[in-house]
Design a protein around this motif. Structure first.
Motif, short mmCIF file in Angstrom:
data_model
loop_
_atom_site.label_atom_id
_atom_site.label_comp_id
_atom_site.label_asym_id
_atom_site.label_seq_id
_atom_site.Cartn_x
_atom_site.Cartn_y
_atom_site.Cartn_z
N HIS A 277 -0.87 10.81 9.55
CA HIS A 277 -0.01 10.47 10.70
C HIS A 277 -0.02 11.44 11.86
O HIS A 277 0.42 11.11 12.95
N CYS A 313 -2.13 5.71 10.11
CA CYS A 313 -1.61 5.91 11.47
C CYS A 313 -2.40 6.94 12.26
O CYS A 313 -2.52 6.83 13.48
N ILE A 330 -3.31 1.59 4.50
CA ILE A 330 -2.98 2.32 3.27
C ILE A 330 -3.64 1.74 2.02
O ILE A 330 -4.12 2.49 1.17
N CYS A 351 1.33 8.85 3.31
CA CYS A 351 0.56 7.63 3.00
C CYS A 351 -0.83 7.93 2.45
O CYS A 351 -1.72 7.07 2.48
N SER A 457 4.57 -2.05 10.24
CA SER A 457 4.70 -1.50 8.89
C SER A 457 3.46 -1.71 8.07
O SER A 457 2.40 -1.99 8.58
N ASN A 564 6.44 1.47 2.52
CA ASN A 564 6.97 2.83 2.57
C ASN A 564 8.44 2.79 2.99
O ASN A 564 8.85 1.90 3.73
FE1 XCC Z 1 2.05 4.37 5.94
FE2 XCC Z 1 1.73 4.75 8.93
FE3 XCC Z 1 3.27 2.17 6.34
FE4 XCC Z 1 0.80 2.41 6.93
S1 XCC Z 1 2.31 1.52 8.16
S2 XCC Z 1 1.65 2.50 4.99
S3 XCC Z 1 4.13 4.10 6.63
S4 XCC Z 1 0.43 4.43 7.45
NI1 XCC Z 1 3.34 3.17 9.29
#
Ligand code: XCC
Length: 654
Positions: A277, A313, A330, A351, A457, A564
């Motif tokens: 992220h 992300c 993810i 993640c 999400s 999540n």
């Molecule tokens: Fe994580 Fe952001 Fe969800 Fe994907 S969408 S699994 S929080 S990477 Ni934010």
């Protein structure tokens, strides 16, 4: 095939169902490839976990103290006397607290990086000084000193410290950014409800406190704490994280290219994927990869420079600012490694699942962790702390070059599946494309645009890989809904080609015309999950132009595949702002749970009453002007959203 409809979590797709129903052409060959390598994937682990614990699904298992764990029903309260509503609500609050801690840590890491630049410990420049000045104006931070403009770094430092205060202060007092940016109508409602927060950290602290043994036993009061926490989550963590990224790296700009697993076969460089992220390490890697000394290392390893890819992300961040191809979200991370194409996977925060490590080992991919909060057993740890970023980035790229050399001749299995894609939008570029908020409002009034939805999400094993997001997006486009997207939902929609201009053909004719004139794609990616900030600001501008509240407008926040805790917190934050929320699954969002109907067919379920569910689906309407709806089937969810938009439009006289 067994799977038809995910009845409130009671039924999950098995491996065969997923392979049959996923919209992803890349997934089936990758699943087969992992099986042929004797590597288990998430489908194997999910099948092994069935059936899931019904107490956990209902949220009525309480393990918050050492007296239990208690499995609580109306007739069998916990040992302390807690009933089901109290347990459901308390568990829920703890999940949102975890979410706020996650986005809060993320915000803190970025704010620290800005402070390091302002103190000269890290290289600049700050590319987003426009955002600094915008914030200074909103927060009342003086921009001049004795008539002369303040130096950029000085101003950036004060603004950053103000954001830091909203994130972390312990003593009661208003959160500055929330008070500066939230509409007066909302501030008034929140004041009346008594849910104005102190700071993200203070509300996380208080939420954990009041869910300890023998504390808040009034579940409605706990629900109010959740709203307070959701506001602190959004204005103290999510918005600052998004803005901090902009201050460091500048606004995104529209890009176009291709995305998907198939991109891993392109190019002859050392192949490096970034995942997580925080784009801090990722940005440093991109910069280091241009340096002659590092390029020479790649050449010495037999490669033609570096090929970068994005997962989750961090992938959305790099797509938005640099057009780096995103590969997957993810659920796809282990498949990206299983292709055998990657020399290095560099992960930062959140993640990043432990299941990737055996796959990386099998394929000789070096995994580098860069943040103390996110270590992986067996990975190389190289802390990407402010002050050391360029040097750490060089070291990581050298490791990737070594891996490339060692992996020469490794067999790869990359499905030839890519999709044309666009990315790099924010609230400003969307408004500019339509000619401003008034013009966008005119399109909405006229019905060219039925309403606006954001599909956000995660992905979840509870639906066939990426299916809910893709089916729902197509259904909404057909109904004339303008869609923004972030996070792993965005990965699904990117991979399905829905962010490419050609997909405008899927839109209702008037929406298609509006998008063509604005030169916008049918689904508009606006970045990572913290960049839901951009959708919120887009919608706030629209509400301002309409002279009404968010709750009066045809808007929907949609988390079709929440996974999540962060997804849960985000839904609560939009709800608190008056936006209806559609969730694909009831847990962790509390709704009436499913129960088998005695004497009926094996898959006949009924909903069981639950006061917490009633609170969020009915009472919330009078308190907030919005509610949570749960609909697992995406085809039906689109109908629910469309019906709500029609009602809102009638009420507005549109
Ligand atoms: Fe994580 Fe952001 Fe969800 Fe994907 S969408 S699994 S929080 S990477 Ni934010």
């Amino acid at each position: 095939m067994r799977y038809r409809y995910p009845k409130l979590n009671a039924e999950m797709p098995d491996r065969a169902d997923v392979l049959d129903l996923t919209p992803s052409a890349a997934l089936p060959p990758l699943v087969e490839h992992m099986a042929s390598c004797d590597l288990p994937c998430y489908l194997d682990r999910s099948d092994a976990q069935q059936r899931l614990c019904s107490w956990g699904l209902d949220g009525t298992c309480c393990r918050r103290c050492l007296w239990g764990p208690c499995r609580v029903t109306d007739s069998k309260p916990g040992i302390c006397g807690a009933g089901p509503a109290q347990v459901v609500m308390g568990n829920h609050l703890r999940m949102v607290a975890a979410a706020a801690a996650a986005h809060g840590s993320h915000a803190r890491a970025r704010l620290e990086t800005i402070l390091a630049v302002t103190e000269g410990r890290e290289e600049g420049p700050l590319r987003g000084m426009d955002r600094v000045r915008w914030l200074a104006e909103r927060l009342g931070v003086p921009q001049a000193n004795a008539g002369a403009p303040r130096p950029d770094l000085d101003l950036a430092r004060e603004v950053t410290l103000a954001l830091y205060d909203d994130l972390s202060k312990a003593r009661p007092g208003p959160m500055r950014l929330l008070h500066a940016c939230a509409p007066p109508e909302r501030l008034e409602r929140w004041r009346e409800l008594g849910v104005l927060p102190t700071s993200t950290m203070a509300e996380v602290f208080e939420s954990l406190h009041r869910t300890t043994l023998g504390t808040d036993s009034d579940w409605r009061n706990t629900a109010l704490q959740e709203l307070r926490l959701a506001l602190a989550f959004f204005w103290g963590a999510v918005v600052p994280a998004s803005f901090a990224s902009e201050i460091l790296y500048g606004r995104p700009s529209p890009t176009s290219g291709e995305v998907g697993f198939g991109m891993l076969a392109r190019g002859r460089g050392v192949k490096v994927a970034v995942h997580g992220h925080l784009p801090v390490a990722a940005e440093a890697l991109l910069a280091a990869a241009e340096e002659p000394e590092i390029l020479a290392e790649a050449e010495a390893a037999g490669a033609d420079g570096f090929d970068f890819y994005g997962i989750c992300c961090s992938g959305q961040e790099l797509l938005a600012r640099h057009g780096v191809p995103s590969v997957t979200g993810i659920l796809g991370q282990e498949f990206a490694l299983a292709t055998g194409a990657l020399d290095a996977l560099v992960v930062d925060l959140q993640c990043v699942v432990p299941a990737i490590m055996p796959v990386a080992r099998a394929k000789g991919t070096v995994v580098v962790t860069t943040h103390e909060s996110n270590r992986l057993e067996g990975a190389v740890h190289m802390p990407a702390e402010p002050g050391a970023l360029p040097e750490v980035a060089r070291k990581i790229l050298k490791l990737a070059c070594d891996a490339h050399r060692l992996r020469a001749g490794t067999a790869t299995c990359v499905p030839a599946v890519t999709a044309p894609a666009r990315g790099g939008f924010d609230d400003e570029t969307v408004l500019e494309a339509f000619g401003g908020a008034n013009e966008l409002l005119a399109l909405l009034r006229r019905g060219d645009i039925t309403g606006l939805a954001t599909l956000v999400s995660c992905n979840t094993p509870k639906v066939p890989f990426e299916r809910s997001n893709v089916v729902l997006a197509k259904e909404l486009l057909r109904r004339g809904v303008l869609i923004t997207t972030t996070g792993c939902a965005a990965h699904a929609l990117l991979d399905a080609g829905l962010t490419a201009d050609a997909a405008r053909d899927l839109c209702a004719p008037q929406l298609r015309g509006a998008l063509e004139r604005a030169a916008l794609p049918p689904v508009i990616p606006v970045g990572a999950c913290v960049d839901n900030t951009r959708t919120m600001f887009l919608w706030l501008r629209l509400a301002e132009a309409a002279g009404t509240s968010l709750s009066a407008l045809p808007l929907f926040y949609v988390g079709a595949e929440p996974g999540n805790e962060k997804a849960l917190g985000m839904g609560m934050a939009f709800l608190a702002h008056g936006v209806n929320v559609l969730s694909g699954f009831p847990i962790p969002v509390p709704v009436p749970s499913a129960e088998h109907i005695p004497g009926a067919a094996a898959d006949d379920m009924r909903r069981v009453a639950n006061p917490v569910a009633d609170f969020f689906s009915r009472e919330a309407v009078s308190a907030l002007g919005a509610r949570i709806v749960v609909e697992p089937a995406p085809e039906l969810a689109a109908g629910v959203i469309h019906m709500d938009f029609k009602r809102k439009r009638w009420a507005l006289g549109w």
